[in-house]
Design a protein around this motif. Structure first.
Motif, PDB file in Angstrom:
ATOM      1  N   LEU A 175       0.819  -1.217   0.000  1.00 49.88           N
ATOM      2  CA  LEU A 175       0.000   0.000   0.000  1.00 49.88           C
ATOM      3  C   LEU A 175       0.851   1.266   0.000  1.00 49.88           C
ATOM      4  O   LEU A 175       0.610   2.198  -0.777  1.00 49.88           O
ATOM      5  CB  LEU A 175      -0.924   0.002   1.227  1.00 49.88           C
ATOM      6  CG  LEU A 175      -1.763   1.257   1.421  1.00 49.88           C
ATOM      7  CD1 LEU A 175      -2.723   1.478   0.271  1.00 49.88           C
ATOM      8  CD2 LEU A 175      -2.513   1.219   2.751  1.00 49.88           C
ATOM      9  N   ALA A 176       1.848   1.296   0.853  1.00 51.25           N
ATOM     10  CA  ALA A 176       2.679   2.499   0.970  1.00 51.25           C
ATOM     11  C   ALA A 176       3.515   2.723  -0.288  1.00 51.25           C
ATOM     12  O   ALA A 176       3.609   3.845  -0.802  1.00 51.25           O
ATOM     13  CB  ALA A 176       3.578   2.400   2.205  1.00 51.25           C
ATOM     14  N   LYS A 178       2.927   1.602  -3.308  1.00 54.76           N
ATOM     15  CA  LYS A 178       2.062   1.961  -4.444  1.00 54.76           C
ATOM     16  C   LYS A 178       1.666   3.430  -4.382  1.00 54.76           C
ATOM     17  O   LYS A 178       1.598   4.122  -5.413  1.00 54.76           O
ATOM     18  CB  LYS A 178       0.793   1.095  -4.435  1.00 54.76           C
ATOM     19  CG  LYS A 178       1.008  -0.330  -4.930  1.00 54.76           C
ATOM     20  CD  LYS A 178      -0.269  -1.162  -4.769  1.00 54.76           C
ATOM     21  CE  LYS A 178      -0.015  -2.650  -5.002  1.00 54.76           C
ATOM     22  NZ  LYS A 178      -1.125  -3.471  -4.505  1.00 54.76           N
ATOM     23  N   THR A 179       1.373   3.902  -3.175  1.00 48.19           N
ATOM     24  CA  THR A 179       0.965   5.297  -3.023  1.00 48.19           C
ATOM     25  C   THR A 179       2.129   6.235  -3.330  1.00 48.19           C
ATOM     26  O   THR A 179       1.964   7.227  -4.053  1.00 48.19           O
ATOM     27  CB  THR A 179       0.441   5.542  -1.601  1.00 48.19           C
ATOM     28  OG1 THR A 179      -0.534   4.544  -1.272  1.00 48.19           O
ATOM     29  CG2 THR A 179      -0.185   6.919  -1.486  1.00 48.19           C
ATOM     30  N   ALA A 182       2.711   6.373  -7.036  1.00 46.17           N
ATOM     31  CA  ALA A 182       1.736   7.216  -7.743  1.00 46.17           C
ATOM     32  C   ALA A 182       2.118   8.683  -7.632  1.00 46.17           C
ATOM     33  O   ALA A 182       1.991   9.445  -8.598  1.00 46.17           O
ATOM     34  CB  ALA A 182       0.336   6.977  -7.170  1.00 46.17           C
ATOM     35  N   LEU A 183       2.585   9.097  -6.452  1.00 46.43           N
ATOM     36  CA  LEU A 183       2.963  10.494  -6.261  1.00 46.43           C
ATOM     37  C   LEU A 183       4.237  10.822  -7.042  1.00 46.43           C
ATOM     38  O   LEU A 183       4.368  11.923  -7.600  1.00 46.43           O
ATOM     39  CB  LEU A 183       3.152  10.802  -4.775  1.00 46.43           C
ATOM     40  CG  LEU A 183       1.862  10.710  -3.948  1.00 46.43           C
ATOM     41  CD1 LEU A 183       2.149  10.892  -2.471  1.00 46.43           C
ATOM     42  CD2 LEU A 183       0.836  11.730  -4.434  1.00 46.43           C
TER      43      LEU A 183
ATOM     44  N   GLN B 152      -5.631   4.325   0.173  1.00 44.78           N
ATOM     45  CA  GLN B 152      -4.644   5.384  -0.034  1.00 44.78           C
ATOM     46  C   GLN B 152      -5.146   6.716   0.483  1.00 44.78           C
ATOM     47  O   GLN B 152      -4.404   7.490   1.100  1.00 44.78           O
ATOM     48  CB  GLN B 152      -4.330   5.496  -1.538  1.00 44.78           C
ATOM     49  CG  GLN B 152      -3.559   4.308  -2.092  1.00 44.78           C
ATOM     50  CD  GLN B 152      -3.305   4.438  -3.587  1.00 44.78           C
ATOM     51  OE1 GLN B 152      -4.193   4.818  -4.354  1.00 44.78           O
ATOM     52  NE2 GLN B 152      -2.094   4.134  -4.000  1.00 44.78           N
ATOM     53  N   LEU B 155      -4.952   6.863   4.164  1.00 47.30           N
ATOM     54  CA  LEU B 155      -3.547   7.067   4.510  1.00 47.30           C
ATOM     55  C   LEU B 155      -3.206   8.550   4.491  1.00 47.30           C
ATOM     56  O   LEU B 155      -2.604   9.083   5.426  1.00 47.30           O
ATOM     57  CB  LEU B 155      -2.677   6.338   3.476  1.00 47.30           C
ATOM     58  CG  LEU B 155      -1.490   5.539   3.977  1.00 47.30           C
ATOM     59  CD1 LEU B 155      -1.938   4.411   4.857  1.00 47.30           C
ATOM     60  CD2 LEU B 155      -0.649   5.045   2.818  1.00 47.30           C
TER      61      LEU B 155
END
Lengths: 190, 190
Positions: A175-176, A178-179, A182-183, B152, B155
């Motif tokens: 999750l982290a 992937k996020t 994306a950024l 996300q 988060l």
DNA sequence: CCGGTGGTATACCGATCGGTTTCCCAATCT
DNA sequence: AGATTGGGAAACCGATCGGTATACCACCGG
């Protein structure tokens, strides 16, 4: 001689403080702290001014180790993007280990409402340095707005660590990362 | 009659608890709590089983208001993306108000290490419902992976609230909304 | 007028809080 | 050997912890 020597009262105290404050919270008592460290209160109070000072010192002593966690074995061989992504990969790996309760520096910032507490300064500094690390890599990676990207990445880092640490989220599916990815994509960091 | 009546001891207790736990942390004492509420300890303990129960009840009572904060006056008139973005706009506006110390539900999750504490359950539920809200909008907005996008967004939400609440970050330049927007873009939510 | 009932105030319980102080022992230095 | 010192054990300080119990008061329906 010094090699075989037992840990000093100071070190035992900082070790116990680091562990107890992390697992039990900042409201752990001086009595319990000294008992766990095998140090008398008398010694504690002539080594430190107060319980606050012990907490601040224990956080400070762990900074080099904490930060070294996030650097690759051979930084030269990696791109800025890889060096950033590595931080989140390390976070995800750490978060699934037993006894993980989130970033201790963020926890201190949330738990200590008193803005004058000396431990807050240490925690704040660690967070500023993480942001600076992200910003440097973001610049080198050609981000459109390196300062913004750095702040976004710290946002994700702290959100992930707080949620994973309190047990409401799991990061083990990426999750982290992937996020963060994306950024990085949105900021033009290849 | 009921209109002009003074608030009940129960309500005064829950009001004081909500405020004190938020501003002073969960280690506020029963004595101080009752003093602030103008309620005797005796009354408190026959209204609630324990201090833990008071904290849980005070968190629970604020849930409807907390969640209503995030909904638009006319939800029908907005797109899923707008409804999601509104959450972060509200967060940013709240974060600059004096006395803001972050999302109280996240703070409780971080501060209470005891996994059995009844207040944790309430806080956990609020977080699950926020994620569900995001997921529903993400689905309706045609996100590639609605479940991932929702996680996300939470988060980012929690990271932003923790950092703004502890005073190490400011959201008033749109940091949270910009980050959410980037994730919505990446997920294909128009 | 009287018996509940719901509330406050307060004292109390043992435990712990952060912090100080006293006592005493064992290692070290000369 | 004798003096110095570091540090542990523990008593002690006033304050507070979460929680209980006693006593009293003000309102209520009969």
């Amino acid at each position: 001689m010094t090699t075989t020597e037992k840990a000093s009262p100071r070190d035992r105290l900082l070790d116990a403080a680091g562990e107890l404050f992390y697992t039990e919270g900042v409201s752990i008592g001086v009595e319990a702290l000294c008992r766990a460290a095998g140090v008398s209160k008398r010694s504690m109070y002539q080594l430190f001014d107060s319980k606050e000072a012990v907490l601040a010192a224990s956080l400070e002593r762990r900074v080099p180790w904490y930060e070294s966690q996030f650097s690759l074995p051979d930084p030269q061989a990696a791109t800025p993007r890889e060096r950033i992504m590595n931080v989140f990969e390390v976070l995800e790996k750490a978060s699934v280990e037993p006894g993980y309760h989130g970033c201790p520096y963020l926890a201190v910032l949330v738990e200590l409402k008193d803005p004058e507490h000396p431990a807050r300064e240490v925690a704040h500094m660690v967070k500023r340095r993480l942001e600076a690390l992200f910003r440097a890599e973001a610049e080198q990676g050609g981000a459109h707005d390196p300062a913004l990207l750095a702040r976004q990445l710290v946002l994700v880092f702290d959100g992930a660590s707080a949620r994973a640490g309190s047990g409401v989220e799991r990061l083990d599916d990426g999750l982290a990362t992937k996020t963060a990815a994306a950024l990085l994509d949105a900021a033009g960091v290849g």
